[in-house]
Design a protein around this motif. Structure first.
Motif, PDB file in Angstrom:
ATOM      1  N   ALA A 434      45.773 -20.595  60.484  1.00 36.58           N
ATOM      2  CA  ALA A 434      44.333 -20.689  60.670  1.00 36.58           C
ATOM      3  C   ALA A 434      43.706 -19.301  60.666  1.00 36.58           C
ATOM      4  O   ALA A 434      42.677 -19.068  60.021  1.00 36.58           O
ATOM      5  N   ALA A 435      44.334 -18.358  61.368  1.00 40.96           N
ATOM      6  CA  ALA A 435      43.769 -17.011  61.462  1.00 40.96           C
ATOM      7  C   ALA A 435      43.650 -16.377  60.076  1.00 40.96           C
ATOM      8  O   ALA A 435      42.619 -15.784  59.733  1.00 40.96           O
ATOM      9  N   SER A 436      44.684 -16.513  59.241  1.00 46.65           N
ATOM     10  CA  SER A 436      44.633 -15.908  57.908  1.00 46.65           C
ATOM     11  C   SER A 436      43.534 -16.534  57.058  1.00 46.65           C
ATOM     12  O   SER A 436      42.756 -15.826  56.412  1.00 46.65           O
ATOM     13  N   ALA A 437      43.483 -17.873  57.066  1.00 44.24           N
ATOM     14  CA  ALA A 437      42.485 -18.548  56.238  1.00 44.24           C
ATOM     15  C   ALA A 437      41.070 -18.187  56.684  1.00 44.24           C
ATOM     16  O   ALA A 437      40.186 -17.941  55.860  1.00 44.24           O
ATOM     17  N   ILE A 438      40.855 -18.140  58.013  1.00 43.39           N
ATOM     18  CA  ILE A 438      39.511 -17.850  58.513  1.00 43.39           C
ATOM     19  C   ILE A 438      39.164 -16.381  58.245  1.00 43.39           C
ATOM     20  O   ILE A 438      38.042 -16.066  57.826  1.00 43.39           O
ATOM     21  N   ALA A 439      40.122 -15.479  58.474  1.00 44.49           N
ATOM     22  CA  ALA A 439      39.854 -14.060  58.228  1.00 44.49           C
ATOM     23  C   ALA A 439      39.441 -13.853  56.780  1.00 44.49           C
ATOM     24  O   ALA A 439      38.495 -13.113  56.481  1.00 44.49           O
ATOM     25  N   PHE A 440      40.122 -14.548  55.857  1.00 40.96           N
ATOM     26  CA  PHE A 440      39.776 -14.381  54.449  1.00 40.96           C
ATOM     27  C   PHE A 440      38.395 -14.964  54.145  1.00 40.96           C
ATOM     28  O   PHE A 440      37.610 -14.368  53.404  1.00 40.96           O
ATOM     29  N   ALA A 441      38.098 -16.126  54.751  1.00 40.12           N
ATOM     30  CA  ALA A 441      36.783 -16.744  54.512  1.00 40.12           C
ATOM     31  C   ALA A 441      35.652 -15.844  55.007  1.00 40.12           C
ATOM     32  O   ALA A 441      34.646 -15.652  54.324  1.00 40.12           O
ATOM     33  N   VAL A 442      35.822 -15.280  56.210  1.00 40.74           N
ATOM     34  CA  VAL A 442      34.775 -14.432  56.774  1.00 40.74           C
ATOM     35  C   VAL A 442      34.628 -13.151  55.958  1.00 40.74           C
ATOM     36  O   VAL A 442      33.512 -12.750  55.576  1.00 40.74           O
ATOM     37  N   ALA A 443      35.760 -12.511  55.633  1.00 46.21           N
ATOM     38  CA  ALA A 443      35.688 -11.245  54.908  1.00 46.21           C
ATOM     39  C   ALA A 443      35.127 -11.446  53.511  1.00 46.21           C
ATOM     40  O   ALA A 443      34.369 -10.609  53.012  1.00 46.21           O
ATOM     41  N   SER A 444      35.471 -12.566  52.861  1.00 50.11           N
ATOM     42  CA  SER A 444      34.946 -12.734  51.505  1.00 50.11           C
ATOM     43  C   SER A 444      33.461 -13.091  51.546  1.00 50.11           C
ATOM     44  O   SER A 444      32.717 -12.720  50.646  1.00 50.11           O
ATOM     45  N   ALA A 445      33.022 -13.785  52.600  1.00 52.79           N
ATOM     46  CA  ALA A 445      31.577 -14.029  52.730  1.00 52.79           C
ATOM     47  C   ALA A 445      30.844 -12.704  52.909  1.00 52.79           C
ATOM     48  O   ALA A 445      29.805 -12.467  52.281  1.00 52.79           O
ATOM     49  N   LEU A 446      31.393 -11.837  53.751  1.00 53.90           N
ATOM     50  CA  LEU A 446      30.734 -10.551  53.990  1.00 53.90           C
ATOM     51  C   LEU A 446      30.869  -9.624  52.783  1.00 53.90           C
ATOM     52  O   LEU A 446      29.915  -8.968  52.371  1.00 53.90           O
ATOM     53  N   GLY A 447      32.055  -9.553  52.200  1.00 49.25           N
ATOM     54  CA  GLY A 447      32.317  -8.609  51.110  1.00 49.25           C
ATOM     55  C   GLY A 447      31.744  -9.085  49.791  1.00 49.25           C
ATOM     56  O   GLY A 447      31.031  -8.365  49.096  1.00 49.25           O
ATOM     57  N   HIS A 448      32.047 -10.341  49.446  1.00 48.28           N
ATOM     58  CA  HIS A 448      31.657 -10.857  48.151  1.00 48.28           C
ATOM     59  C   HIS A 448      30.169 -11.184  48.120  1.00 48.28           C
ATOM     60  O   HIS A 448      29.462 -10.856  47.171  1.00 48.28           O
ATOM     61  N   ASP A 449      29.684 -11.836  49.186  1.00 46.51           N
ATOM     62  CA  ASP A 449      28.312 -12.346  49.153  1.00 46.51           C
ATOM     63  C   ASP A 449      27.285 -11.369  49.708  1.00 46.51           C
ATOM     64  O   ASP A 449      26.175 -11.307  49.210  1.00 46.51           O
ATOM     65  N   LEU A 450      27.633 -10.633  50.763  1.00 45.52           N
ATOM     66  CA  LEU A 450      26.637  -9.697  51.287  1.00 45.52           C
ATOM     67  C   LEU A 450      26.725  -8.341  50.599  1.00 45.52           C
ATOM     68  O   LEU A 450      25.754  -7.846  50.044  1.00 45.52           O
ATOM     69  N   TYR A 451      27.924  -7.747  50.584  1.00 49.51           N
ATOM     70  CA  TYR A 451      28.046  -6.423  49.969  1.00 49.51           C
ATOM     71  C   TYR A 451      27.910  -6.505  48.451  1.00 49.51           C
ATOM     72  O   TYR A 451      27.052  -5.856  47.852  1.00 49.51           O
ATOM     73  N   GLY A 452      28.726  -7.349  47.825  1.00 47.18           N
ATOM     74  CA  GLY A 452      28.786  -7.392  46.369  1.00 47.18           C
ATOM     75  C   GLY A 452      27.503  -7.882  45.718  1.00 47.18           C
ATOM     76  O   GLY A 452      27.191  -7.515  44.592  1.00 47.18           O
ATOM     77  N   ARG A 453      26.728  -8.744  46.416  1.00 48.62           N
ATOM     78  CA  ARG A 453      25.562  -9.328  45.794  1.00 48.62           C
ATOM     79  C   ARG A 453      24.243  -8.751  46.295  1.00 48.62           C
ATOM     80  O   ARG A 453      23.218  -8.980  45.715  1.00 48.62           O
ATOM     81  N   LEU A 454      24.276  -8.047  47.426  1.00 47.50           N
ATOM     82  CA  LEU A 454      23.013  -7.558  47.977  1.00 47.50           C
ATOM     83  C   LEU A 454      22.976  -6.045  48.063  1.00 47.50           C
ATOM     84  O   LEU A 454      22.025  -5.396  47.648  1.00 47.50           O
ATOM     85  N   ILE A 455      24.057  -5.467  48.610  1.00 39.98           N
ATOM     86  CA  ILE A 455      24.016  -4.047  48.921  1.00 39.98           C
ATOM     87  C   ILE A 455      24.392  -3.204  47.710  1.00 39.98           C
ATOM     88  O   ILE A 455      23.733  -2.232  47.387  1.00 39.98           O
ATOM     89  N   ALA A 456      25.443  -3.614  47.009  1.00 32.50           N
ATOM     90  CA  ALA A 456      25.896  -2.818  45.869  1.00 32.50           C
ATOM     91  C   ALA A 456      26.076  -3.729  44.668  1.00 32.50           C
ATOM     92  O   ALA A 456      27.186  -4.018  44.256  1.00 32.50           O
ATOM     93  N   VAL A 457      24.946  -4.178  44.123  1.00 30.04           N
ATOM     94  CA  VAL A 457      24.991  -5.152  43.042  1.00 30.04           C
ATOM     95  C   VAL A 457      25.749  -4.599  41.832  1.00 30.04           C
ATOM     96  O   VAL A 457      26.485  -5.309  41.167  1.00 30.04           O
ATOM     97  N   GLY A 458      25.582  -3.305  41.575  1.00 29.14           N
ATOM     98  CA  GLY A 458      26.186  -2.741  40.377  1.00 29.14           C
ATOM     99  C   GLY A 458      27.611  -2.242  40.557  1.00 29.14           C
ATOM    100  O   GLY A 458      28.192  -1.707  39.611  1.00 29.14           O
ATOM    101  N   ALA A 459      28.166  -2.405  41.758  1.00 29.45           N
ATOM    102  CA  ALA A 459      29.500  -1.851  42.009  1.00 29.45           C
ATOM    103  C   ALA A 459      30.526  -2.487  41.085  1.00 29.45           C
ATOM    104  O   ALA A 459      30.408  -3.644  40.702  1.00 29.45           O
ATOM    105  N   SER A 460      31.560  -1.729  40.735  1.00 26.83           N
ATOM    106  CA  SER A 460      32.591  -2.247  39.844  1.00 26.83           C
ATOM    107  C   SER A 460      33.431  -3.281  40.580  1.00 26.83           C
ATOM    108  O   SER A 460      33.429  -3.352  41.811  1.00 26.83           O
ATOM    109  N   ALA A 461      34.142  -4.107  39.780  1.00 31.30           N
ATOM    110  CA  ALA A 461      34.974  -5.152  40.377  1.00 31.30           C
ATOM    111  C   ALA A 461      36.000  -4.541  41.329  1.00 31.30           C
ATOM    112  O   ALA A 461      36.238  -5.060  42.420  1.00 31.30           O
ATOM    113  N   GLY A 462      36.597  -3.410  40.909  1.00 31.83           N
ATOM    114  CA  GLY A 462      37.612  -2.768  41.735  1.00 31.83           C
ATOM    115  C   GLY A 462      37.044  -2.307  43.068  1.00 31.83           C
ATOM    116  O   GLY A 462      37.673  -2.435  44.116  1.00 31.83           O
TER     117      GLY A 462
END
Lengths: 611, 84
Positions: A434-462
């Protein structure tokens, strides 16, 4: 075909691991028979299991976006079902459900029924459409359907806030179990747990969460089922615990009535603290759990890892089957524990009490004569004061917390060491999954959806991948801190995760697929209102001074944290409908997007996490 | 033409979803309504009402997921909206 190749690989790995694990258990059981001490069995079994988790996590490391976020979209339905069940099960359910059944069979049924209906709704209402959209997480899905600037960040924040306490609680349970198995400090245990969670998320992302999840499911299922099969076959000659626990309850009923005093006392539970107490609370719990399971972010996002829309539906069926393997065995734990407690403790002299009474009395989970059973001496003193005797305990002098039922079960029913260790290792596997699945869900929401789509839209995939990895570390460290420092709050708020998800996300997700007229403003209003209403009730329940609701006291209505969504759901739906109708209808472009989400064939509408 | 087909398929899909969810909600809850009379009998030493809600309802729901997946697959094939 990539799908069938992957299915063959997953199948082979699962079968080989199951065989190896069973052989290890049998060998350890034999060695235990020949005098290998219990402590050594504990070290070997736990060490081997944790090492497997570690290897599975590291072996699946990847630098590819589609493998990191989506496990390459190649996970077969049965494998995905196992990984989903492991993530859902969590330490709290593994350890707490039997305790609920121990306290009250009828109240506990609300949980099994709510979950089962939730999985049905997941298969019918959401999973296939989520898979078709091509989105990686809930925020991406809602943003693709509704558009607008606010949908994605709001959904991402709701996902993160709902789940963080559940993550902390899962890590706290894993650490607690670690301190029971080994003589280590709480800090060392939490640190080890954090390392294990990171190993299963940081390098391999979703791919690692999936493969370790499958291994963890096999461990936890064998660990939960084998010991109860053993007892069921021994006591009732039928090795299927769900079929025999009725007879155990019947025996316990007779024993309790024949012995002096009422039934054994019950102490409040920490793991699953929210058994409903009224008829209204019962139905509120079922509805809240069902809506929550249907939209639970770390479950729903697993639908993105299967090969196609059809597989998404079948995979949910398998998830439910694998959850029920545990959920339908849990009442047997409760029933067998009850007859053993009545047989061994009632009528016993204080100095003849079995060792588990004091082990768990030390943790405050067993009370004799009204005081924590810390040692023979303390129990003798309190019993002399209250009863005037230490020779024969009555059922009413004994109280056991539901939290102790699974953890102490091997001691309660008298199982060999290896099975006792096995049960506890299973709890560790469930909590880590449970901890691994939840940690990944939270981090990808923050990283993929907040950082990747709002803060640094042009950032490279890497760069986005690197940021998501950093966020995984940050989330796990934050949760580890909560687990170590704010243990009680973590547990109390963890059971609200499912209700907060239900209140915050269910209305918007429902309308996203099933109501064409719903628009971005409606979705934002629905998420905001539903989440705030649910959160207010949760906070009022936990911190009555902070959020005084006066006459609306949720306690008096028979509501708990877990059933709080009974208010958030209608509030969210009403806000969504009202605001959608009051604002401009979705454009033609949005209709086309919705049509594409609904139709299994054709291209996905977004290609998240694939580039 | 294709759009017409999709509209008909979607109506059938909505009907299937509504049927599955409402029938199963009713079936899972039936034992509660008749709990008193059911609990007079017993099965596997459990009162029948408890037996039904504790063991049978969850299994029925699990079977229903597979049944639904099978029906929806048939529907998708009949209207040819399946993936390439």
């Amino acid at each position: 075909m990539a799908g069938s190749y992957a299915a063959a690989v997953f199948g082979r790995v699962a079968i080989l691991f199951t065989a190896a694990f069973v052989v290890l258990i049998v060998v350890l059981a034999l060695l235990g028979n020949f005098g290998l001490p219990g402590a050594a069995i504990g070290v070997i079994l736990t060490g081997a299991t944790l090492l497997t988790f570690l290897v599975a996590g590291v072996a699946t490391r990847t630098m590819q976006m589609s493998t990191f976020y989506l496990a390459g979209r190649a996970v077969p339905p049965v494998a995905n079902g196992m990984a989903s069940a492991a993530a859902f099960m969590s330490g709290a359910v593994y350890l707490g459900l039997a305790g609920l059944f121990f306290a009250d069979l009828h109240a506990a049924v609300a949980f099994t029924l709510g979950w089962s209906f939730g999985f049905l709704m997941l298969a019918v209402l959401f999973a296939p459409y989520f898979r078709k959209s091509g989105a990686q997480g809930i925020a991406g899905f809602l943003a693709a359907r509704f558009g607008g600037p606010l949908v994605r960040p709001l959904a991402a924040v709701i996902v993160a806030v709902s789940l963080i306490a559940a993550l902390a609680a899962a890590m706290a349970i894993a650490a607690l179990v670690g301190t029971l198995l080994f003589d280590v400090s709480a800090t060392a245990a939490v640190t080890t747990v954090a390392v294990l969670v990171l190993s299963a998320t940081l390098l391999g992302g979703m791919q690692a969460v999936t493969v370790t999840g499958i291994v963890q499911y096999i461990v936890l299922a064998l660990a939960f089922v084998l010991p109860s099969v053993f007892v069921s076959a021994g006591a009732f000659s039928v090795p299927i615990p769900p079929l025999t626990f009725g007879y155990a309850l019947e025996l316990a009923g007779t024993a309790a009535n024949a012995g002096a005093g009422g039934p054994t006392g019950i102490l409040p539970e920490l793991f699953l603290p929210d058994a409903p107490t009224t008829a209204f609370g019962f139905f509120a719990t079922i509805i809240s759990l069902a809506a929550g399971v249907a939209v639970l972010p770390h479950l729903l996002m697993r639908s993105a890892t299967v090969t196609d829309v059809d597989s998404a539906r079948w995979s949910v069926g398998w998830s439910l089957v694998f959850v029920l393997v545990i959920a339908l065995t849990a009442p047997a734990y409760a029933a067998f524990a009850r007859i053993s407690i009545l047989a061994d403790l009632v009528g016993s002299a204080v100095d003849a009490l079995p060792a588990w009474v004091f082990t768990f009395g030390e943790l405050g989970l067993v009370r004799i004569c009204g005081a924590d059973a810390k040692s023979v001496l303390t129990v003798s003193i309190t019993c002399l004061e209250t009863l005037g005797s230490v020779d024969s305990l009555a059922a009413r002098d004994i109280a056991v917390s539901g939290d102790a039922i699974v953890l102490a079960w091997a001691g309660i029913v008298g199982l060999p060491d290896v099975l006792g260790v096995l049960i506890v290792v299973g709890a560790l596997a469930a909590a880590l999954a449970a901890a691994s699945a939840i940690a990944f869900a939270v981090a990808s929401a923050l990283g993929h959806d907040l950082y990747g789509r709002l803060i640094a839209v042009g950032a490279s995939a890497g760069r986005k991948l690197a940021v998501t990895r950093l966020l995984i570390v940050a989330v796990v460290v934050a949760a580890a801190w909560i687990a170590a420092e704010r243990f009680d709050d973590a547990f109390a708020l963890a059971s609200a995760a499912i209700a907060l998800s239900a209140g915050g996300l269910f209305p918007a997700l429902l309308a996203a697929v099933w109501w064409q007229r719903a628009n971005a403003w409606g979705a934002v209003a629905g998420m905001g209102a539903g989440f705030v209403a649910t959160a207010a009730l949760v906070l009022a329940h936990r911190y009555p001074d902070l959020v005084p609701l006066g006459a609306l006291d949720p306690h008096r209505l028979g509501l708990s944290e877990i059933s709080s969504a009974i208010v958030g759901l209608p509030v969210g739906l009403a806000a969504l409908v009202a605001v959608s109708l009051a604002t401009a209808p979705p454009t033609h472009r949005h209709h086309n997007i919705l049509d594409a989400i609904r139709r299994p064939g054709g291209a996905p509408i977004v290609q998240e996490g694939e580039s | 033409m294709a759009d017409e087909n999709q509209v008909v398929w979607w109506r059938a899909t909505v009907r299937l979803a509504a049927t599955v969810l409402s029938v199963l909600a009713a079936v899972a809850c039936l034992p509660f309504l008749f709990a008193d009379s059911l609990d007079r009998g017993s099965l596997l030493a459990l009162p029948i009402g408890s037996f039904l809600i504790a063991l049978v309802s969850p299994i029925v729901l699990a079977v229903a997921v597979f049944w639904f997946a099978d029906r929806q697959r048939a529907l998708d094939h009949r209207y040819d909206v399946i993936e390439d």
